[in-house]
Design a protein around this motif. Structure first.
Motif, PDB file in Angstrom:
ATOM      1  N   ILE A  64       0.920  -1.376  -0.018  1.00  0.00           N
ATOM      2  CA  ILE A  64       0.069   0.054   0.012  1.00  0.00           C
ATOM      3  C   ILE A  64       0.928   1.287   0.055  1.00  0.00           C
ATOM      4  O   ILE A  64       0.424   2.320   0.479  1.00  0.00           O
ATOM      5  CB  ILE A  64      -0.957  -0.001   1.126  1.00  0.00           C
ATOM      6  CG1 ILE A  64      -0.126  -0.367   2.532  1.00  0.00           C
ATOM      7  CG2 ILE A  64      -2.104  -1.016   0.925  1.00  0.00           C
ATOM      8  CD1 ILE A  64      -1.016   0.030   3.919  1.00  0.00           C
ATOM      9  N   VAL A  95       8.325   6.814  -8.437  1.00  0.00           N
ATOM     10  CA  VAL A  95       9.560   6.021  -8.323  1.00  0.00           C
ATOM     11  C   VAL A  95       9.849   5.018  -7.181  1.00  0.00           C
ATOM     12  O   VAL A  95      10.498   3.941  -7.439  1.00  0.00           O
ATOM     13  CB  VAL A  95      10.873   7.076  -8.812  1.00  0.00           C
ATOM     14  CG1 VAL A  95      11.352   8.055  -7.665  1.00  0.00           C
ATOM     15  CG2 VAL A  95      12.041   6.177  -9.129  1.00  0.00           C
ATOM     16  N   CYS A  96       9.528   5.562  -6.055  1.00  0.00           N
ATOM     17  CA  CYS A  96       9.565   4.690  -4.941  1.00  0.00           C
ATOM     18  C   CYS A  96       8.371   4.239  -4.351  1.00  0.00           C
ATOM     19  O   CYS A  96       8.355   3.315  -3.899  1.00  0.00           O
ATOM     20  CB  CYS A  96      10.103   5.615  -3.630  1.00  0.00           C
ATOM     21  SG  CYS A  96      11.971   6.053  -3.995  1.00  0.00           S
ATOM     22  N   PRO A  99       6.458   2.186  -8.248  1.00  0.00           N
ATOM     23  CA  PRO A  99       7.585   2.331  -9.170  1.00  0.00           C
ATOM     24  C   PRO A  99       6.821   1.822 -10.719  1.00  0.00           C
ATOM     25  O   PRO A  99       7.236   2.250 -11.787  1.00  0.00           O
ATOM     26  CB  PRO A  99       8.612   1.431  -8.736  1.00  0.00           C
ATOM     27  CG  PRO A  99       8.127   0.488  -7.732  1.00  0.00           C
ATOM     28  CD  PRO A  99       7.172   1.476  -7.046  1.00  0.00           C
ATOM     29  N   GLN A 188      15.110  -2.870   9.140  1.00  0.00           N
ATOM     30  CA  GLN A 188      14.195  -2.973   8.301  1.00  0.00           C
ATOM     31  C   GLN A 188      13.878  -4.173   7.550  1.00  0.00           C
ATOM     32  O   GLN A 188      12.582  -4.422   7.375  1.00  0.00           O
ATOM     33  CB  GLN A 188      14.322  -1.900   7.101  1.00  0.00           C
ATOM     34  CG  GLN A 188      14.121  -0.586   7.680  1.00  0.00           C
ATOM     35  CD  GLN A 188      15.019   0.775   6.657  1.00  0.00           C
ATOM     36  OE1 GLN A 188      15.703   0.597   6.084  1.00  0.00           O
ATOM     37  NE2 GLN A 188      14.592   1.793   6.984  1.00  0.00           N
TER      38      GLN A 188
HETATM   39  C1  HEC Z   1      10.711   0.619  -4.894  1.00  0.00           C
HETATM   40  C2  HEC Z   1      10.933   1.141  -3.687  1.00  0.00           C
HETATM   41  C3  HEC Z   1      11.189   0.080  -2.420  1.00  0.00           C
HETATM   42  C4  HEC Z   1      11.954  -0.861  -2.287  1.00  0.00           C
HETATM   43  C5  HEC Z   1      12.834  -1.441  -3.478  1.00  0.00           C
HETATM   44  C6  HEC Z   1      11.971  -1.273  -0.804  1.00  0.00           C
HETATM   45  N1  HEC Z   1      10.953  -0.605  -0.073  1.00  0.00           N
HETATM   46 FE1  HEC Z   1      10.546  -0.727   1.688  1.00  0.00          FE
HETATM   47  N2  HEC Z   1       9.173   0.972   1.534  1.00  0.00           N
HETATM   48  C7  HEC Z   1       9.138   1.788   0.327  1.00  0.00           C
HETATM   49  C8  HEC Z   1       8.324   2.793   0.571  1.00  0.00           C
HETATM   50  C9  HEC Z   1       7.787   3.869  -0.433  1.00  0.00           C
HETATM   51  C10 HEC Z   1       7.716   2.742   1.684  1.00  0.00           C
HETATM   52  C11 HEC Z   1       6.849   3.553   2.727  1.00  0.00           C
HETATM   53  C12 HEC Z   1       5.309   3.090   2.715  1.00  0.00           C
HETATM   54  C13 HEC Z   1       4.605   4.034   3.478  1.00  0.00           C
HETATM   55  O1  HEC Z   1       4.988   4.523   4.428  1.00  0.00           O
HETATM   56  O2  HEC Z   1       3.238   3.909   3.018  1.00  0.00           O
HETATM   57  C14 HEC Z   1       8.494   1.405   2.497  1.00  0.00           C
HETATM   58  C15 HEC Z   1       8.285   1.043   3.630  1.00  0.00           C
HETATM   59  C16 HEC Z   1       8.957  -0.001   4.245  1.00  0.00           C
HETATM   60  C17 HEC Z   1       8.877  -0.296   5.525  1.00  0.00           C
HETATM   61  C18 HEC Z   1       8.030   0.284   6.607  1.00  0.00           C
HETATM   62  C19 HEC Z   1       8.519   1.466   7.000  1.00  0.00           C
HETATM   63  C20 HEC Z   1       9.927   1.412   7.708  1.00  0.00           C
HETATM   64  O3  HEC Z   1      10.853   2.079   7.329  1.00  0.00           O
HETATM   65  O4  HEC Z   1       9.954   0.890   9.023  1.00  0.00           O
HETATM   66  C21 HEC Z   1       9.851  -1.401   5.953  1.00  0.00           C
HETATM   67  C22 HEC Z   1      10.335  -2.035   7.153  1.00  0.00           C
HETATM   68  C23 HEC Z   1      10.518  -1.598   4.532  1.00  0.00           C
HETATM   69  N3  HEC Z   1       9.873  -0.687   3.673  1.00  0.00           N
HETATM   70  C24 HEC Z   1      11.778  -2.426   4.559  1.00  0.00           C
HETATM   71  C25 HEC Z   1      12.242  -2.746   3.296  1.00  0.00           C
HETATM   72  C26 HEC Z   1      13.215  -3.597   2.771  1.00  0.00           C
HETATM   73  C27 HEC Z   1      13.883  -4.521   3.976  1.00  0.00           C
HETATM   74  C28 HEC Z   1      13.376  -3.601   1.594  1.00  0.00           C
HETATM   75  C29 HEC Z   1      14.561  -4.296   0.761  1.00  0.00           C
HETATM   76  C30 HEC Z   1      14.425  -5.924   0.987  1.00  0.00           C
HETATM   77  C31 HEC Z   1      12.742  -2.588   0.947  1.00  0.00           C
HETATM   78  N4  HEC Z   1      11.951  -2.152   1.928  1.00  0.00           N
HETATM   79  C32 HEC Z   1      12.623  -2.409  -0.408  1.00  0.00           C
HETATM   80  C33 HEC Z   1       9.785   1.568  -0.838  1.00  0.00           C
HETATM   81  C34 HEC Z   1      10.561   0.608  -1.169  1.00  0.00           C
END
Ligand code: HEC
Ligand code: HEC
Ligand code: HEC
Length: 381
Positions: A64, A95-96, A99, A188
């Motif tokens: 989400i 992009v984040c 994407p 994370q």
């Molecule tokens: C394409 C972009 C993208 C990638 C690749 C990505 N994330 Fe995220 N991630 C996000 C975004 C955007 C959010 C915020 C979502 C929100 O708050 O609605 C998020 C949120 C999170 C969260 C919850 C918020 C927090 O920081 O505690 C965690 C945990 C997390 N990601 C871990 C990871 C891990 C581990 C990886 C790699 C295995 C990863 N993400 C790869 C975009 C990405």
């Protein structure tokens, strides 16, 4: 793509777009197949052992990640940036946060509607070339990786896959009100609702160090592109921290030249991903870090830099401590409450109190030294 950094070369671009590193023809035939192609009941949307898609859909914030873009804070950020219309359609946000919205139609298999949020393939790689054969019993993992699945079992590869979205943010976004991003791989990964099991030895310290070295590489890249007074103290703080690790002492140059640091940090990340930690090594690292309280005592020092140092030091203490604790460490409550207090102090960007931080770090040092005395002889985990 413009908001993305070195990672676009290292990881995301493997799936996002044709780049020199990737080779035109390979990419042309490496298309996205969409979440639904992974989540059928016979595959990852099935019973308890094959429920990755279900966990993802029900619990994972990535499913989400686009949702926030329609909300008040996002609209205010978008307005400040002069983004007209829905931020989900703008590359500066999608992009984040979503994407696939920015990927050109010819990179999708026929008639695929781009997924919203951060989908399976944003982490695992575009699936067209391996989707059909990756379940065959006569196929080995290396063949699947060669066909384009990203090797997330490799901690270095995993760090590269996450860091792209979790660290470097254009300064214009920060000024427009986007929260700062911090990358710490171990925490994370733990915080992502688990759809896989990984119980490898010393995974916590390895992930932490690999992640931080990867972060240093990315920050060095960012600063090599454009000086950024706000970001610089974060870079300095991370260099300071990593130079207190065994690998950092040998790998990192004493230089402020960003390209040299970028290269060295990358090498360090690769090595860190392979390096096992013994209990004794975790203890020694924790002791060395907790003995840094003197660095926070100088009243003359730059408070912003000290706060940034605290900000990278606390996750280090936290991740190492968590690993040590697994073996049943004494003084548990003293250590934990000190780390908790340090965390709260470090978060105080506006009014960071170095003296209090130093004092609590000193308390942690004392509590940890008792741990060292009463822990049985180190064993290789
Ligand atoms: C394409 C972009 C993208 C990638 C690749 C990505 N994330 Fe995220 N991630 C996000 C975004 C955007 C959010 C915020 C979502 C929100 O708050 O609605 C998020 C949120 C999170 C969260 C919850 C918020 C927090 O920081 O505690 C965690 C945990 C997390 N990601 C871990 C990871 C891990 C581990 C990886 C790699 C295995 C990863 N993400 C790869 C975009 C990405
Ligand atoms: C470099 C990747 C990246 C870009 C570009 C990006 N975000 Fe984010 N954003 C994230 C991540 C990761 C988080 C989660 C941070 C966390 O929880 O630690 C986040 C969090 C947020 C939050 C706070 C969510 C919360 O739960 O508090 C908002 C609001 C937001 N983003 C809006 C936007 C908007 C609007 C844009 C475009 C102008 C944008 N983002 C561009 C990666 C990005
Ligand atoms: C934010 C990044 C991220 C997203 C999104 C994501 N995964 Fe994963 N996934 C990982 C990581 C990291 C691993 C661990 C890889 C390893 O150790 O081999 C993993 C492991 C897996 C595994 C291996 C499980 C095991 O026990 O070996 C499967 C299957 C999987 N993911 C399926 C999916 C599916 C299906 C989706 C989408 C519904 C998805 N993943 C979305 C990061 C992600």
């Amino acid at each position: 793509m413009k908001a993305l950094t070195l990672l676009s070369l290292l990881s995301l671009s493997l799936s996002f777009s044709a780049t020199a590193a990737d080779g035109g023809e390979i990419v042309a035939s490496r298309k996205f197949t969409g979440n639904q192609s992974c989540g059928t009941t016979g595959c990852h949307g099935g019973g308890t052992l094959h429920n990755e898609s279900i966990i993802y859909a029900r619990k994972d914030p990535h499913a989400i990640a686009h949702g926030i873009l329609g909300k008040g804070t996002s609209l205010r950020i978008a307005e400040a940036l002069g983004i007209k219309g829905d931020p989900i359609k703008d590359v500066q946000c999608n992009v984040c946060h979503s994407p696939m919205q920015g990927v050109s139609a010819d990179l999708f298999v026929k008639d695929l509607k781009p997924d919203l949020g951060v989908g399976c393939e944003s982490c695992h790689g575009a699936a067209e070339n391996w989707l059909r054969f990756h379940t065959r019993s006569d196929v080995v993992f290396s063949q699947i990786i060669a066909a384009g699945m990203r090797d997330l079992n490799d901690i270095y590869g995993r760090a590269n896959s996450c860091v792209g979205c979790h660290l470097n943010l254009d300064d214009s976004l920060r000024k427009a009100g986007h929260p700062e991003l911090f990358f710490e791989l171990d925490g994370q990964c733990m915080a992502q609702p688990p759809h896989y099991k990984d119980a490898r030895p010393s995974l916590g310290p390895r992930s932490w160090l690999t992640g931080q070295a990867t972060a240093l590489r990315e920050m060095s890249w960012k600063l090599s592109q454009k000086n950024d007074e706000h970001f610089l103290p974060r870079w300095k703080a991370l260099v300071w921290l990593l130079q207190k690790t065994e690998l950092g002492k040998t790998e990192l140059p004493a230089t402020e030249a960003f390209p040299a640091m970028q290269k060295a940090a990358d090498e360090m990340a690769r090595k860190a991903s392979q390096k096992l930690w013994t209990t004794a090594a975790v203890q020694a690292q924790l002791r060395e870090l907790s003995a840094l309280h003197g660095d926070f005592e100088g009243a003359q020092s730059d408070k912003t830099l000290l706060q940034r140092k605290a900000e990278v030091l606390v996750p280090a203490l936290d991740r190492l401590w968590r690993d040590l604790r697994k073996g049943g460490a004494p003084n548990q409550s003293e250590c934990e409450s000190a780390i908790q207090t340090l965390h709260l102090l470090a978060m105080d960007h506006e009014d960071f109190d170095p003296a209090k931080f130093a004092n609590t770090l000193g308390q942690l040092k004392v509590a940890l030294s008792a741990t060292a005395q009463s822990t049985p002889a180190p064993k290789l985990k």
